[in-house]
Structures are given as structure tokens and as C-alpha cells.
Design a protein around this motif. Structure first.
Motif, PDB file in Angstrom:
ATOM      1  N   THR A 132       0.829  -1.203   0.000  1.00  0.00           N
ATOM      2  CA  THR A 132       0.000   0.000   0.000  1.00  0.00           C
ATOM      3  C   THR A 132       0.869   1.260   0.000  1.00  0.00           C
ATOM      4  O   THR A 132       2.027   1.226   0.406  1.00  0.00           O
ATOM      5  N   THR A 133       0.285   2.351  -0.460  1.00  0.00           N
ATOM      6  CA  THR A 133       1.017   3.620  -0.454  1.00  0.00           C
ATOM      7  C   THR A 133       1.303   4.065   0.977  1.00  0.00           C
ATOM      8  O   THR A 133       2.326   4.703   1.237  1.00  0.00           O
ATOM      9  N   ARG A 134       0.421   3.731   1.902  1.00  0.00           N
ATOM     10  CA  ARG A 134       0.646   4.088   3.307  1.00  0.00           C
ATOM     11  C   ARG A 134       1.879   3.359   3.850  1.00  0.00           C
ATOM     12  O   ARG A 134       2.713   3.949   4.541  1.00  0.00           O
ATOM     13  N   HIS A 135       1.970   2.070   3.529  1.00  0.00           N
ATOM     14  CA  HIS A 135       3.130   1.300   3.979  1.00  0.00           C
ATOM     15  C   HIS A 135       4.393   1.804   3.306  1.00  0.00           C
ATOM     16  O   HIS A 135       5.454   1.896   3.948  1.00  0.00           O
ATOM     17  N   TYR A 136       4.296   2.139   2.034  1.00  0.00           N
ATOM     18  CA  TYR A 136       5.436   2.705   1.322  1.00  0.00           C
ATOM     19  C   TYR A 136       5.905   3.991   2.010  1.00  0.00           C
ATOM     20  O   TYR A 136       7.100   4.216   2.185  1.00  0.00           O
ATOM     21  N   GLY A 137       4.962   4.828   2.419  1.00  0.00           N
ATOM     22  CA  GLY A 137       5.310   6.051   3.127  1.00  0.00           C
ATOM     23  C   GLY A 137       6.017   5.770   4.437  1.00  0.00           C
ATOM     24  O   GLY A 137       6.969   6.474   4.805  1.00  0.00           O
ATOM     25  N   ARG A 138       5.560   4.733   5.148  1.00  0.00           N
ATOM     26  CA  ARG A 138       6.224   4.375   6.411  1.00  0.00           C
ATOM     27  C   ARG A 138       7.643   3.874   6.163  1.00  0.00           C
ATOM     28  O   ARG A 138       8.561   4.141   6.946  1.00  0.00           O
ATOM     29  N   LEU A 139       7.822   3.152   5.057  1.00  0.00           N
ATOM     30  CA  LEU A 139       9.157   2.672   4.719  1.00  0.00           C
ATOM     31  C   LEU A 139      10.100   3.842   4.434  1.00  0.00           C
ATOM     32  O   LEU A 139      11.260   3.832   4.860  1.00  0.00           O
ATOM     33  N   ASP A 141       9.905   6.798   5.669  1.00  0.00           N
ATOM     34  CA  ASP A 141      10.238   7.371   6.982  1.00  0.00           C
ATOM     35  C   ASP A 141      11.378   6.588   7.637  1.00  0.00           C
ATOM     36  O   ASP A 141      12.302   7.180   8.216  1.00  0.00           O
ATOM     37  N   GLN A 142      11.299   5.254   7.571  1.00  0.00           N
ATOM     38  CA  GLN A 142      12.344   4.420   8.168  1.00  0.00           C
ATOM     39  C   GLN A 142      13.681   4.627   7.465  1.00  0.00           C
ATOM     40  O   GLN A 142      14.728   4.722   8.109  1.00  0.00           O
ATOM     41  N   TRP A 143      13.623   4.699   6.140  1.00  0.00           N
ATOM     42  CA  TRP A 143      14.858   4.838   5.358  1.00  0.00           C
ATOM     43  C   TRP A 143      15.612   6.126   5.696  1.00  0.00           C
ATOM     44  O   TRP A 143      16.803   6.094   5.961  1.00  0.00           O
ATOM     45  N   ALA A 153      10.464  15.736   7.563  1.00  0.00           N
ATOM     46  CA  ALA A 153      10.861  16.681   6.523  1.00  0.00           C
ATOM     47  C   ALA A 153      10.884  16.060   5.131  1.00  0.00           C
ATOM     48  O   ALA A 153      10.987  16.774   4.131  1.00  0.00           O
ATOM     49  N   TYR A 154      10.806  14.725   5.057  1.00  0.00           N
ATOM     50  CA  TYR A 154      10.892  14.032   3.780  1.00  0.00           C
ATOM     51  C   TYR A 154       9.679  13.129   3.595  1.00  0.00           C
ATOM     52  O   TYR A 154       8.976  12.799   4.551  1.00  0.00           O
ATOM     53  N   GLY A 155       9.445  12.723   2.361  1.00  0.00           N
ATOM     54  CA  GLY A 155       8.306  11.864   2.071  1.00  0.00           C
ATOM     55  C   GLY A 155       8.513  11.134   0.755  1.00  0.00           C
ATOM     56  O   GLY A 155       9.584  11.205   0.144  1.00  0.00           O
ATOM     57  N   THR A 156       7.474  10.436   0.304  1.00  0.00           N
ATOM     58  CA  THR A 156       7.582   9.674  -0.935  1.00  0.00           C
ATOM     59  C   THR A 156       7.861  10.588  -2.128  1.00  0.00           C
ATOM     60  O   THR A 156       8.551  10.194  -3.068  1.00  0.00           O
TER      61      THR A 156
END
Length: 209
Positions: A132-139, A141-143, A153-156
Motif C-alpha cells: 500500500t502507499t501508506r506502507h510505502y510512506g512508512r518505509l 520514513d524508516q529509510w 521533513a521528507y516523504g515519498t
């Protein structure tokens, strides 16, 4: 005396509470290399393939997570170039697949028994569905947190903007950036790499005819 009952109102928490809103900055080359190294050392095969492909494809998150194996793989090899039809505009957008990205995709595909019609990045919790795009966004954040950057300050979109910002910085070709992003309006592209109209006009002013 008649009692009146009050129904407590539920306060909706804004999705962007505590987050920095507005355009997210692109990553710098040093950030890209640092992230690749950290993901490789951690043996995060899927994340490395996803990260590399996000940067080189310049796709929106919704298009990235919906890629199928056949979009990037043909026969027994990863494609050198691919074209994806965007959900938002319906317009096809081409992108190159660089050697580091191809290597990461080869490792990812080798670790999974995926067929041509399967999702390239399948969900681990929802059988038959894609990431999901939500999970991608969380990834994401982790990266960024892995290399000491502030996830707020950063995002997809930082990944979508990264290579385009470098292309514009090196060439000054705003039309090329428009094609790479698949934008229908040049005005959108002028804002997207984080440049001003005056910046876009500099190459024109430097060219005499």
C-alpha cells in the motif's frame, strides 16, 4: 427539572499534525549512496529494490506500488527502459532502469517466486494485494531515519523529485523534466523540482540567436 444529555463530540486529528507540510525536498546524492549502503548491509533486498526503483522511475507512490513484474522484467532479464501509464493523468511515462537498480531487482526477484503478472512488491499481510502507499510512506520514513534525516521533513515525493532535481541542475532543461515526470502542464514542472520561474529562464537567457 429535565436533564439534558450531551453527546461528546469526537475531535478528528488532522493527518498532518506534527508534520511539515508543503513540498518535500529531494534527496542529495550523498543521501542516496548512504541509504543504499545501509539497506545492503541490512540485507533488506526488497527495500533496496523499491528504493532504487522509486528514485530512477520518478513515479508517484500510487503508480510505484502497482507495478507488476512484467513492467520491469522481460524474458530472463530486467528491462533497460520501461513505460508506465499514470493513474492520475492516464498519460504514459517512460523511465530508465539503471544498473544498480537492475541488480537490486534481480536479487529481489530471485528471492521470490513471482510470475510476470504478479505484483512486483506484494503485500506481506494481504494475500494477493500489492504494497500500500501508506506502507510505502512508512518505509520512506524508516529509510531517511537510518541516515539521520528527519522523517517529518521528507516523504515519498522526495524520492520522486530527487533525480529530476539533479537533471535540471545539470542541464537546465525544464522540458526534459516535464517529460520525465509525466506532467501535462509545464507550470507544474517548474514548481516540482523546487525551482523558480527565473531559474527556468536562465538557460534561455544564456542562449543567443
Amino acid at each position: 427539572m429535565q436533564e439534558t444529555s450531551t453527546i461528546p463530540s469526537t475531535t478528528r486529528v488532522p493527518w498532518n499534525r506534527g508534520r511539515i507540510v508543503g513540498p518535500k525536498p529531494p534527496l542529495k546524492p550523498k543521501h542516496i549512496w548512504a541509504l543504499r549502503t545501509r539497506l545492503q548491509l541490512a540485507n533488506r533486498t526488497r527495500d533496496l529494490a523499491l528504493f532504487n526503483l522509486a528514485v530512477v522511475s520518478k513515479l508517484r507512490g500510487c503508480d510505484l506500488v502497482r507495478l507488476r513484474v512484467s513492467d520491469v522484467h522481460l524474458g530472463d532479464a530486467v528491462r533497460l527502459r520501461a513505460t508506465v501509464c499514470q493513474q492520475k493523468t492516464g498519460r504514459p511515462v517512460p523511465f530508465e532502469i539503471t544498473e544498480p537498480t537492475r541488480e537490486a531487482l534481480v536479487d529481489w526477484l530471485a528471492s521470490r517466486s513471482l510470475r510476470a503478472g504478479d505484483w512486483l512488491f506484494p503485500s506481506r499481510s494481504r494475500r494477493g494485494q500489492h504494497l500500500t502507499t501508506r506502507h510505502y510512506g512508512r518505509l520512506v520514513d524508516q529509510w531517511v531515519a537510518l541516515i539521520g534525516l528527519d522523517p517529518a521533513a521528507y516523504g515519498t515525493h522526495s524520492l520522486r523529485r530527487t533525480k529530476v532535481a539533479l537533471v535540471y541542475k545539470r542541464t537546465g532543461n525544464i522540458r526534459a523534466c516535464q517529460l520525465l515526470l509525466g506532467h501535462t502542464k509545464l507550470e507544474s514542472t517548474v514548481r516540482y523540482p523546487g525551482i523558480e520561474v527565473d531559474d527556468a529562464l536562465i538557460p534561455s537567457e544564456q542562449t543567443e540567436i
